[in-house]
Write a protein that holds these residues in place. Structure first.
Motif, mmCIF file in Angstrom:
data_model
loop_
_atom_site.group_PDB
_atom_site.id
_atom_site.type_symbol
_atom_site.label_atom_id
_atom_site.label_comp_id
_atom_site.label_asym_id
_atom_site.label_seq_id
_atom_site.Cartn_x
_atom_site.Cartn_y
_atom_site.Cartn_z
ATOM 1 N N MET A 1 104.890 19.240 23.356
ATOM 2 C CA MET A 1 104.817 18.650 24.703
ATOM 3 C C MET A 1 103.417 18.825 25.273
ATOM 4 S SD MET A 1 106.886 19.647 28.201
ATOM 5 C CE MET A 1 108.494 19.145 27.600
ATOM 6 N N GLY A 2 102.880 17.741 25.848
ATOM 7 C CA GLY A 2 101.570 17.788 26.464
ATOM 8 C C GLY A 2 101.615 17.198 27.858
ATOM 9 N N ILE A 3 100.433 17.053 28.438
ATOM 10 C CA ILE A 3 100.312 16.441 29.754
ATOM 11 C C ILE A 3 99.493 15.171 29.598
ATOM 12 C CG2 ILE A 3 99.389 16.676 32.083
ATOM 13 C CD1 ILE A 3 99.833 19.708 31.807
ATOM 14 N N ARG A 4 100.087 14.048 29.949
ATOM 15 C CA ARG A 4 99.395 12.767 29.857
ATOM 16 C C ARG A 4 98.916 12.369 31.247
ATOM 17 N NH1 ARG A 4 100.783 8.057 25.801
ATOM 18 N NH2 ARG A 4 101.365 9.956 24.721
ATOM 19 N N ILE A 5 97.626 12.067 31.357
ATOM 20 C CA ILE A 5 97.030 11.652 32.629
ATOM 21 C C ILE A 5 96.827 10.138 32.600
ATOM 22 C CG2 ILE A 5 94.984 11.803 34.107
ATOM 23 C CD1 ILE A 5 94.674 14.714 33.074
ATOM 24 N N ILE A 6 97.367 9.475 33.612
ATOM 25 C CA ILE A 6 97.259 8.024 33.732
ATOM 26 C C ILE A 6 96.548 7.702 35.037
ATOM 27 C CG2 ILE A 6 98.534 5.852 33.961
ATOM 28 C CD1 ILE A 6 100.796 7.139 32.324
ATOM 29 N N THR A 7 95.600 6.778 34.982
ATOM 30 C CA THR A 7 94.890 6.355 36.177
ATOM 31 C C THR A 7 94.675 4.848 36.122
ATOM 32 O OG1 THR A 7 92.980 6.827 37.611
ATOM 33 C CG2 THR A 7 92.590 6.812 35.222
#
Length: 282
Positions: A1-7
């Protein structure tokens, strides 16, 4: 599990920069008549300003759809990732509402942050998010920090031409003509989701000097945080401003951005700007 950053593409990150930072950039759309372009993909900033100069009417910008956000959320969820979405100010676009509708449809661990800024300001907030993620912070910790820190982000800019403020109905024709004859360069401050005209200077050289005075009056730049400088249109006039920044900022190196279609529609070419986190008060 990771952290996905969307912008979104108003960060002014190129697709290659996005890959290097391991973030997803969802493009807004620029609409010239019946022609629709994906910001930063079908239309580079350079191409945008060329089309803007040849267009009698200002283009429109179109937000991403909930479905486009859903597709990214579903990919992240399939990989077991948590999602942090950081978007341009809700006061400037409906993009935030599209993301919220998609989150409601998808469910799961999705956090959405209204950056309360745009372009270079959004750029440095996303940079900050990447730093926190790479330091090993949890999604909850990152969101909590960004919600506080975004409140100290400022963009200070000088505009070279009044033409696009006139086209956009933000300036009367008389004021635009008078200002042009007097070589007036408006000064902008973007803070807390609002763009304000804070003053004007005679000539771009004086306007650029006033940028640095305004930065000092706001408390100065927190050089422990990301900061950015940028321009719109032709890079040649920006060179002198960049040199001034190097002298004033010393060894502190900003990210350099080309301002794209969203803010560029209203300020036109020839603008210069600095985005930064203000120094924290004791």
């Amino acid at each position: 599990m990771g952290i996905r950053i969307i912008t979104d593409s108003t960060t002014e990150f190129s697709q290659s920069q996005a890959r290097e930072m391991n973030i997803d950039v969802l493009p807004l759309k620029s609409v010239f008549g019946n022609e629709v372009y994906l910001d930063g993909i079908d239309l580079s900033p350079e191409e945008f300003f060329e089309k803007l100069a040849n267009s009698e009417e200002l283009p429109k910008t179109s937000q991403s759809t909930p479905r486009e956000f859903e597709e990214l959320f579903q990919v992240a969820q399939a990989a077991g990732d948590e999602v942090i979405v950081i978007l341009l100010a809700g006061t400037m676009s409906g993009n935030l509402e599209s993301a919220r509708a998609a989150r409601d449809a998808c469910g799961g661990d999705i956090w959405i942050i209204d950056s309360d800024t745009v372009t270079l300001g959004l750029n440095i907030l996303v940079q900050r998010a990447v730093i926190l993620r790479d330091e090993g912070k949890t999604a909850e910790e990152i969101v909590a920090l960004l919600e506080v820190e975004k409140q100290s982000i400022c963009i200070v800019a000088a505009i070279d031409t009044l033409e696009y403020l006139l086209k956009g109905g933000r300036l009367s024709k008389t004021a635009a003509i008078t200002g042009t004859l007097l070589n007036v360069k408006p000064m902008l401050l973007v803070e807390h989701g609002v763009i304000n005209v804070t003053g004007k200077s005679r000539g771009m050289k004086k306007a650029q000097s006033r940028i640095f005075k305004t930065i000092r009056s706001l408390g100065g730049i927190d050089f422990t945080q990301p900061f950015a400088i940028g321009y719109s249109g032709d890079p040649q006039p920006f060179a002198a401003f960049e040199e001034q920044c190097k002298k004033r900022f010393g060894s502190h190196k900003p990210n350099i951005c080309i301002i794209g279609s969203v803010l560029g529609t209203h300020i036109g070419p020839g603008a210069v700007a600095v985005a930064f986190f203000k120094v924290k008060k004791d």
